[in-house]
Design a protein around this motif. Sequence first.
Motif, short mmCIF file in Angstrom:
data_model
loop_
_atom_site.label_atom_id
_atom_site.label_comp_id
_atom_site.label_asym_id
_atom_site.label_seq_id
_atom_site.Cartn_x
_atom_site.Cartn_y
_atom_site.Cartn_z
N THR A 245 0.84 -1.21 0.00
CA THR A 245 0.00 0.00 0.00
C THR A 245 0.87 1.26 0.00
N ILE A 246 1.92 1.25 0.82
CA ILE A 246 2.81 2.43 0.88
C ILE A 246 3.43 2.67 -0.49
N LEU A 247 3.88 1.56 -1.13
CA LEU A 247 4.54 1.71 -2.44
C LEU A 247 3.56 2.23 -3.49
N GLU A 248 2.31 1.75 -3.43
CA GLU A 248 1.31 2.21 -4.40
C GLU A 248 1.07 3.71 -4.23
N ASP A 249 1.00 4.15 -2.96
CA ASP A 249 0.81 5.60 -2.70
C ASP A 249 1.99 6.40 -3.24
N ARG A 250 3.18 5.83 -3.04
CA ARG A 250 4.40 6.57 -3.37
C ARG A 250 4.73 6.53 -4.87
N TYR A 251 4.53 5.38 -5.48
CA TYR A 251 4.99 5.21 -6.87
C TYR A 251 3.87 5.02 -7.88
N GLY A 252 2.63 4.99 -7.43
CA GLY A 252 1.51 4.82 -8.37
C GLY A 252 1.52 3.43 -8.99
N ASP A 253 1.13 3.36 -10.27
CA ASP A 253 1.02 2.05 -10.94
C ASP A 253 2.36 1.41 -11.25
N GLU A 254 3.38 2.25 -11.41
CA GLU A 254 4.71 1.74 -11.78
C GLU A 254 5.40 1.14 -10.55
N LYS A 255 5.42 -0.20 -10.48
CA LYS A 255 6.04 -0.83 -9.30
C LYS A 255 7.52 -0.46 -9.22
N PRO A 256 8.03 -0.12 -8.04
CA PRO A 256 9.47 0.15 -7.94
C PRO A 256 10.26 -1.16 -8.08
N GLY A 257 11.52 -1.03 -8.50
CA GLY A 257 12.33 -2.23 -8.76
C GLY A 257 13.06 -2.72 -7.51
N TYR A 258 13.39 -4.01 -7.53
CA TYR A 258 14.33 -4.53 -6.53
C TYR A 258 15.45 -5.24 -7.27
#
Length: 466
Positions: free
Chosen positions: A21-34
């Motif tokens: 949820t935090i990542l969706e708020d922060r980065y929107g639809d574009e999933k951040p990479g690992y």
Amino acid sequence: MSFVEEKIVSEQLGICAKIKTILEDRYGDEKPGYYIQTLGCQQNEADSERMAGLATLMGYRAVADPEDARLIFVNTCAIREHAEKRALSFIGEYKHIKDKHPDTIICVGGCMVTQGHRADRIKHSYPYVSFTFDTGAIHLVPGLVLSALRGEKRKFIISDKYEIAENIPTARSNNYMGWLSIMYGCNNFCSYCIVPYVRGRERSRRPEDIIKEAKEMIASGIKDITLLGQNVNSYGKDIEGITFAKLLKMICDLEGDFRVRFMTSHPKDASDELIEVMASESKVVPHFHLPVQSGSNAMLQAMNRKYTREKYLDTVRKLKAAVPHVSITSDIIVGFPGETEEDFEDTLSLMSEVRYDMVFSFIYSPREGTPAAKMDGQIPHNVSTERMSRLLKLQDEICLERNSRFVGETISVLCEGVSKNDPEMMTGRADVPRPVHFKGDPSMEGKILKVKITWADKYSLRGELV
Ligand code: SAM
Ligand code: SF4
């Protein structure tokens, strides 16, 4: 045997949903990479697949370039000084990513940071590292990532609590070949080795958990399973009624088109029962990695290996008699403290006698906290390197001879994909621990094929599809 409580694992898996949820708020639809930089042995590769499984559940996506990652793991190794230097150099390299993208979380796990003095060094010299976690704390990664995302205090986990954590998701890096950890830790305390200090005592997973994972792997299309442990054939010593040989037989009895390998075996635990299973079960790949470390009894004793040259050669004889096409490979240490020219020649003569398909050879590297680091008679580097080059020359000759035995033979090969060097050629994995190249097309990927070998050098085999 002690297990991480189910409650703790499910709490951590619950944290993954919060992070998502935090990542969706922060980065929107574009999933951040690992991105995971793995150093060291197969056990570390298997651990990295669990880190990848957790990162995926948190809502990150795998990326091939660390520059594109907002979560970077460095999974370290401590087996030799060189491995630690490489880890520190990767960590140093990633600083510019943090400078460019301050939202990047850089974290360090694995054997190196399970040593207090190393975790301290990361804490003080690499202030942009958000957290470190020991080899027994992979299941705690979600909580650590959450705390880093919230900008909380940096954490450096050395729990000294080595338990088995079941039900951690795994994102496998290969669709056809897979690691299956069956036990963790080591009780042997070879005098040169850091592993027992950074991976804790031996603990075996329950057979039912292993069988469940093996079935899932087979169902997902994995054709080549490697059972993993630092000392895989002492599996089950902490469980009533099971031995490694019995477990191997149980896995062979599973339905499906797959084969199974195992590593690493300690020569003192290579039982007749295991050799019998290897001889009788067609699903067991006839490859035995049986590290000898030295051919000299004086060195073996100083190394605390608990077998003699004669006992080792006896095991090799039994193995060759029971499994005529067996490939035997080994690890050898050169320049152990006190190693004389005669001791080293004993190693060369043992190699000539066994005729290994492959040898992983290492110059002895003193490890802080191990008995050998304080032994008299440390060998000067130039002497070790000179011995190493003689060892490599001999092994090259033996490798060529061993690979040449396949010319004219038809062998089974698991096709891994298009060769990196030639788009017309496919590369595959055979029983013999060598790549096999043959003409083919990408539709063959993931299939076990018959290949007639037409050419061999010391590194690889070439052949034609039958
Ligand atoms: N458990 C396995 C065994 O008993 O053979 C392998 C452990 S270790 C990850 C792999 C190899 O690293 C060892 O077999 C040994 O040859 C080598 N090794 C371990 N400690 C070393 C050291 N201090 N210096 C050089 N080589 C080392
Ligand atoms: Fe290290 Fe010896 Fe254990 Fe292998 S058996 S991991 S070399 S202590």
